[in-house]
Every structure is written in C-alpha cells, then in structure tokens.
Design a protein around this motif. Structure first.
Motif, PDB file in Angstrom:
ATOM      1  N   LEU A   1     -11.082 -11.766   6.469  1.00 59.80           N
ATOM      2  CA  LEU A   1     -11.109 -10.460   7.132  1.00 59.80           C
ATOM      3  C   LEU A   1      -9.764  -9.766   6.996  1.00 59.80           C
ATOM      4  N   CYS A   2      -8.680 -10.520   7.179  1.00 61.01           N
ATOM      5  CA  CYS A   2      -7.344  -9.943   7.034  1.00 61.01           C
ATOM      6  C   CYS A   2      -7.116  -9.442   5.608  1.00 61.01           C
ATOM      7  N   ILE A   3      -7.537 -10.254   4.642  1.00 61.04           N
ATOM      8  CA  ILE A   3      -7.379  -9.856   3.244  1.00 61.04           C
ATOM      9  C   ILE A   3      -8.148  -8.573   2.968  1.00 61.04           C
ATOM     10  N   LYS A   4      -9.370  -8.488   3.485  1.00 62.08           N
ATOM     11  CA  LYS A   4     -10.196  -7.306   3.253  1.00 62.08           C
ATOM     12  C   LYS A   4      -9.565  -6.057   3.863  1.00 62.08           C
TER      13      LYS A   4
ATOM     14  N   GLN B   1      -6.353  -5.565   4.549  1.00 62.56           N
ATOM     15  CA  GLN B   1      -5.155  -5.204   3.802  1.00 62.56           C
ATOM     16  C   GLN B   1      -5.513  -4.508   2.492  1.00 62.56           C
ATOM     17  N   GLN B   2      -6.543  -5.013   1.833  1.00 61.56           N
ATOM     18  CA  GLN B   2      -6.955  -4.388   0.586  1.00 61.56           C
ATOM     19  C   GLN B   2      -7.465  -2.968   0.821  1.00 61.56           C
ATOM     20  N   THR B   3      -8.152  -2.770   1.936  1.00 56.94           N
ATOM     21  CA  THR B   3      -8.632  -1.427   2.273  1.00 56.94           C
ATOM     22  C   THR B   3      -7.471  -0.467   2.496  1.00 56.94           C
ATOM     23  N   LEU B   4      -6.422  -0.954   3.179  1.00 54.46           N
ATOM     24  CA  LEU B   4      -5.227  -0.133   3.393  1.00 54.46           C
ATOM     25  C   LEU B   4      -4.589   0.254   2.057  1.00 54.46           C
ATOM     26  N   ALA B   5      -4.531  -0.719   1.165  1.00 51.78           N
ATOM     27  CA  ALA B   5      -3.934  -0.439  -0.139  1.00 51.78           C
ATOM     28  C   ALA B   5      -4.729   0.626  -0.887  1.00 51.78           C
ATOM     29  N   GLU B   6      -6.044   0.521  -0.825  1.00 50.78           N
ATOM     30  CA  GLU B   6      -6.883   1.493  -1.524  1.00 50.78           C
ATOM     31  C   GLU B   6      -6.715   2.901  -0.957  1.00 50.78           C
ATOM     32  N   GLU B   7      -6.519   2.995   0.381  1.00 49.09           N
ATOM     33  CA  GLU B   7      -6.279   4.305   1.001  1.00 49.09           C
ATOM     34  C   GLU B   7      -4.997   4.930   0.460  1.00 49.09           C
ATOM     35  N   GLN B   8      -3.977   4.096   0.218  1.00 52.09           N
ATOM     36  CA  GLN B   8      -2.709   4.604  -0.275  1.00 52.09           C
ATOM     37  C   GLN B   8      -2.790   5.087  -1.723  1.00 52.09           C
TER      38      GLN B   8
ATOM     39  N   GLU C   1      -3.068  -8.258  -5.331  1.00 51.39           N
ATOM     40  CA  GLU C   1      -2.794  -9.671  -5.578  1.00 51.39           C
ATOM     41  C   GLU C   1      -1.748 -10.221  -4.626  1.00 51.39           C
ATOM     42  N   GLU C   2      -0.737  -9.400  -4.298  1.00 53.54           N
ATOM     43  CA  GLU C   2       0.294  -9.836  -3.352  1.00 53.54           C
ATOM     44  C   GLU C   2      -0.304 -10.096  -1.973  1.00 53.54           C
ATOM     45  N   ILE C   3      -1.195  -9.201  -1.559  1.00 53.75           N
ATOM     46  CA  ILE C   3      -1.850  -9.391  -0.259  1.00 53.75           C
ATOM     47  C   ILE C   3      -2.650 -10.689  -0.254  1.00 53.75           C
ATOM     48  N   GLU C   4      -3.384 -10.906  -1.338  1.00 53.98           N
ATOM     49  CA  GLU C   4      -4.188 -12.123  -1.442  1.00 53.98           C
ATOM     50  C   GLU C   4      -3.309 -13.372  -1.344  1.00 53.98           C
ATOM     51  N   GLN C   5      -2.200 -13.367  -2.056  1.00 52.69           N
ATOM     52  CA  GLN C   5      -1.308 -14.523  -2.063  1.00 52.69           C
ATOM     53  C   GLN C   5      -0.686 -14.767  -0.694  1.00 52.69           C
ATOM     54  N   LYS C   6      -0.267 -13.689  -0.032  1.00 50.58           N
ATOM     55  CA  LYS C   6       0.393 -13.850   1.271  1.00 50.58           C
ATOM     56  C   LYS C   6      -0.547 -14.451   2.299  1.00 50.58           C
ATOM     57  N   TYR C   7      -1.775 -13.958   2.335  1.00 49.64           N
ATOM     58  CA  TYR C   7      -2.681 -14.469   3.360  1.00 49.64           C
ATOM     59  C   TYR C   7      -3.309 -15.807   2.971  1.00 49.64           C
ATOM     60  N   LYS C   8      -3.364 -16.099   1.692  1.00 52.00           N
ATOM     61  CA  LYS C   8      -3.778 -17.454   1.317  1.00 52.00           C
ATOM     62  C   LYS C   8      -2.712 -18.462   1.722  1.00 52.00           C
ATOM     63  N   LEU C   9      -1.444 -18.072   1.575  1.00 51.38           N
ATOM     64  CA  LEU C   9      -0.357 -18.930   2.052  1.00 51.38           C
ATOM     65  C   LEU C   9      -0.445 -19.113   3.562  1.00 51.38           C
ATOM     66  N   LEU C  10      -0.743 -18.021   4.260  1.00 52.02           N
ATOM     67  CA  LEU C  10      -0.899 -18.103   5.711  1.00 52.02           C
ATOM     68  C   LEU C  10      -2.077 -19.004   6.086  1.00 52.02           C
TER      69      LEU C  10
ATOM     70  N   GLU D   1       5.646  -3.548   4.323  1.00 53.11           N
ATOM     71  CA  GLU D   1       4.925  -3.587   5.595  1.00 53.11           C
ATOM     72  C   GLU D   1       4.365  -4.985   5.858  1.00 53.11           C
ATOM     73  N   ILE D   2       3.914  -5.668   4.797  1.00 54.72           N
ATOM     74  CA  ILE D   2       3.368  -7.016   4.961  1.00 54.72           C
ATOM     75  C   ILE D   2       4.489  -8.006   5.228  1.00 54.72           C
ATOM     76  N   ASP D   3       5.617  -7.870   4.491  1.00 50.96           N
ATOM     77  CA  ASP D   3       6.735  -8.802   4.672  1.00 50.96           C
ATOM     78  C   ASP D   3       7.330  -8.702   6.059  1.00 50.96           C
TER      79      ASP D   3
END
Length: 512
Positions: A166-169, A171-178, A195-204, A315-317
């Motif tokens: 859900l978090c990944i989705k 974040q991806q939606t926010l990116a698409e808005e930008q 891809e960065e969003i995916e990696q960060k939340y997979k690490l989380l 913003e993610i960092d």
C-alpha cells in the motif's frame, strides 16, 4: 465395557476428565480425546476413516464413557484410601493432612502428637485447592493456545507485506502526479523515482519482517515452554490421583500461573502495538498537498532535471516511518555548505553540530544512496574557487544605487557563496535573485546581506529556509533584511502559515 473403549483410538492414551475428555465424533459416533482433536488439521475417525467436520463445538462429550472413567478412578481411589485410612499409632481415620510435613494424619496426631501446632488442613479442602489451581491453569492454557493462533508468521508476514505494498502504491501515485505534466520530457527520471520508492520500502519491509520474526519467536518460545509445563502438572495430578496420593508439589500457588498471565499480556500488548505500528507507516507517507508547488511550475527549472529528481526523492529520505515497530528510521539526507565568517548559515543549517567541519564545495541535497555512489565513484579533487562571469561582474561594477538585479544568472548555491562576499557591504536596499536555482543554503547565506528587501522567487527553496531564519534569530544573530519574497518555490503557503506569522512578529515579512 471393554478396556479399549476407555482410551483414545488415535493416541492410545487413556481418556480422563481434564485434557483428554472423550468427544463423540458427529458422523460415526466413535470417540476421540479432545487433545487429538485440537492437534489435527483434518479430523478422520481412526475406526472407520470417515472425515469429520472441523468445528469442535459439534463434538459432544461421550458421557457414558466419562462416567465409567470417573467411577473406575473413584473405585481405585477408595481402595487405596481404605488401605491408608487408619493411623497406625492411634488407630483413627487419617482425615487430616499436615501441610508442613506433607503427610496424612489423624485427629490425635494433630492435637497431641508431633504434628501439634503444624499447619493442618482437611484432606478434601487440600484436594479442592489443588483442583482450583489446576482449573485456572487449564483455562490459561486454552486462552494462550487461542492467542498463539494469532501469532502465525505467515499471517503477520502477509499483513506487513500488504501494508508495504500500500505504501509503495501511494508513493508511486505521488510520483505520477508530479510527472504527469512533463511526462514526455522526463520519462526516464520518472522510472528511476518509482524504482527508488520500491527499493526503499522493500528495505523497510525486510527490516519489519526481521524484527517481528525475532519478537514473535521469543513469545512463542515462552508460550510453548509454559504450556508444556502446565500439561505436565495436569498429567502429574492425574497420575497421583489415580494412585490415591496427594500432589503436594501442586499444592501451593507457584509463579507458573503468574508467568502464564504475563505471557498472555505480552501477546496482547504485541498485537496492539503491531496494529498501531502498521498505521504509523501510512501516517509517515507524504500527502499530495506536500507536492502542490514543485519544480514543474517554472519552465526554467527543466534545464537541470537532476534537481527535480533530488527534490522528489528527498521527501522519502527525510520522512521515513519511525516507531517502535521498526526501532529506527531510514538515514536522513546529508548536507554540505561553505563556511562563512558570519554565523547565520552555519548555525541555521546544523544547530545540533556547531563543531562539524564543512566543505567549501557547493551545498547539495542528495539521497544517501546517491551521495554514497558519488563519493565511491570519484576521488576527491583539489578545490578550485570559481570566479563570477563577465556579465555579473559588469552588473556589480555599474551598481551605485539602491537597487541590484541579478535574476536569471544561473548562479546556484556555489555562485551565491562567491557573490555574497563581494556585495555584503554594498549599500543596496533591494536585491533580486529570481530564477537562480538557489536552495535553502544559498538563501540563508543571502540573509547575511545588509539590504532591506530580498527577491528570491522561482528558485528551489523549501520551508526549511524559514526554520533556518528562526534558528538564527533564536541564537541572537542580527538580520538586517526586513522583507523576503518567496513565490514559486517549493513551499506550501498553507503549511507554513504559522511560521510566517511567527517571523512577522520578530520583524521579518515573508511574502509567498
């Protein structure tokens, strides 16, 4: 009745009236013990192979078998009690129990014998006390077994995975808005952000799974050990009862039940904290309003697409989930700035590290991963101080009045650091630095000037700049500038309304 009917056909253990009660199978009428029913994923009758329903409430107790078991046990107890019912010294019934010496005694032993002034109790009350303790133990055992079902790792892992997805989705939606208004120009950059969003939340997710696995394993180990001990106590009591003896080791209220309650409380506390921490992940995600004003509002910003990438990923960092569930947040972005003779920029940028050495390189906001790659990929080079171009030097040379316009010169923070030294003592009231790719560090450096009005529209300044100004004022650093224009920067005017009002009270007007 045959002795075969008095034990479970699956485990071959004797039925009893505690944990192995005879339960009648609804489809065939045969009996199995309750313990085997609970431990079976699929319940199949050992006698005829019929598959039975999984709902244990459909399995009544076989009262006929239970009565025979109770009667047999009572006969055994009566026979054993008849052998021990008379005191060899006084020839009276052994109706009492000496708790201190843990033995049966008669009334004369209690009144006149060696057990005088000992802790004496009636045999029935002692047996009832032991039974009450075991009933409480059995109830705790059943409750813990039910709670343990909620601690199945596949279930916990699925909840964590779903929440992370859900978090990944989002974040991806926010990116698409930008990126939707300039998708054709920066398509490659958009993919990198996703891809960065995916990696960060997979690490989380990996960190969450590791921590929760350790916690759950610890709780399960405690629960399994406690259940094993409680079952042993129940079995010990049953065996002692059959022999007509007293389970003295189970007489006193030990710390076992207290420990069982603590395990139950620990499971409840964990489940509550786990649910709350899942919600904390959602609350830590930036909302769409946080990206309301972006680089994309100003066409000139597109000359440097790397700034767009860094501003979004920052913003993610800088706002990762941070709570008990994870234990620690993701690393924050690092920053560098050039030292200054004035204390405003140094103290405002890093108020918690006044003695930290700062590089004379340009101030850069990057994600930790990008910075690490940059540092490892290229060795340090000697610092070469850049000079201003001829056009800017000409503007400075011809400036003799109250007004200085250095807009659209592509200065950046590095240019500001050089330029500020040359114009610091000029008697200029109004200075314009619009469209110069100035960030928070360059902007706070300009606050050292002795002018009255500063125009900084259409740069890449965030609301942190306002925090830097407030921090400098709190350190009693003098600021001469009275008005700052910050339109078309990375600042949401609704979110900084309170900060603007506070600065206005201190004599600095912020216009957005």
């Amino acid at each position: 009745m045959s002795q075969e009917l008095l034990h479970c056909p699956k485990c071959q253990m004797n039925f009893d009236k505690y944990t192995r009660t005879p339960q009648m199978l609804p489809k065939c009428g045969h009996s199995m013990c309750m313990q085997c029913l609970k431990e079976s994923c699929k319940i199949i009758c050992p006698e005829d192979g019929l598959l039975q329903p999984t709902d244990l409430s459909l399995y009544p107790i076989n009262q006929a078998v239970l009565r025979i078991i109770c009667k047999t046990q009572d006969n055994d107890i009566t026979q054993n009690q008849d052998k021990l019912q008379q005191c060899p010294q006084h020839h009276k019934l052994l109706e009492l129990i000496c708790i201190d010496d843990k033995c049966r005694i008669c009334a004369n032993c209690a009144l006149f014998g060696i057990h005088k002034q000992h802790n004496i109790q009636n045999a029935e009350s002692v047996d009832k006390s032991i039974q009450d303790n075991l009933i409480q133990t059995q109830h705790l055992t059943l409750t813990i077994q039910d709670k343990v079902k909620l601690l199945k790792l596949p279930l916990i892992n699925k909840k964590i995975h779903d929440q992370i997805r859900l978090c990944i989705k989002q974040q991806q939606t926010l990116a698409e808005e930008q990126f939707k208004e300039i998708i054709n120009q920066i398509l490659a950059k958009q993919q990198k952000v996703l891809e960065e969003i995916e990696q960060k939340y997979k690490l989380l997710e990996d960190q969450f799974l590791k921590k929760e696995t350790l916690t759950i394993t610890s709780i399960l180990d405690k629960a399994d050990l406690w259940i094993l001990g409680s079952n042993q106590k129940i079995q010990e009591y049953h065996e002692t009862k059959v022999k007509g003896e007293i389970a003295y080791s189970l007489l006193l209220q030990d710390s076992s039940n207290k420990q069982g309650k603590q395990i139950l409380e620990e499971i409840d506390d964990y489940l509550l904290k786990f649910q709350n921490n899942l919600q904390d992940i959602v609350s830590a995600i930036p909302t769409v309003n946080q990206y309301e004003q972006t680089y994309f509002d100003e066409p000139n910003i597109l000359k440097d697409l790397s700034i767009i990438e860094q501003s979004f990923l920052k913003e993610i960092d800088e706002k990762p989930p941070h709570n008990e569930f994870l234990g620690s947040s993701l690393p924050e972005s690092t920053c560098q700035s050039q030292p200054s003779s004035n204390n405003i920029s140094q103290n405002a940028i890093s108020p918690q590290q006044p003695h930290q050495k700062r590089s004379s390189q340009q101030f850069v906001l990057v994600s930790p991963k990008i910075q690490s790659r940059q540092q490892s990929a290229s060795p340090k080079k000697p610092i070469v101080k850049k000079k201003l171009n001829t056009k800017i030097e000409s503007i400075l040379f011809n400036c003799n009045g109250d007004y200085l316009d250095l807009s659209q010169q592509d200065l950046g923070d590095e240019g500001i650091m050089i330029l500020e030294e040359q114009i610091r003592n000029k008697k200029v009231k109004i200075i314009k630095f619009m469209r110069n790719r100035i960030s928070d560090v360059g902007a706070i450096k300009l606050m050292e000037l002795h002018c009255q009005v500063l125009y900084l529209q259409s740069n890449v300044i965030t609301e942190k700049f306002l925090d830097m100004i407030m921090n400098a004022i709190q350190k009693q650093i003098q600021i001469h500038i009275k008005t700052v224009y910050l339109g078309q920067n990375l600042i949401n005017q609704f979110r900084v309304k309170k900060k603007i009002e506070d600065l206005k009270k201190l004599g600095i007007s912020i216009q957005i």
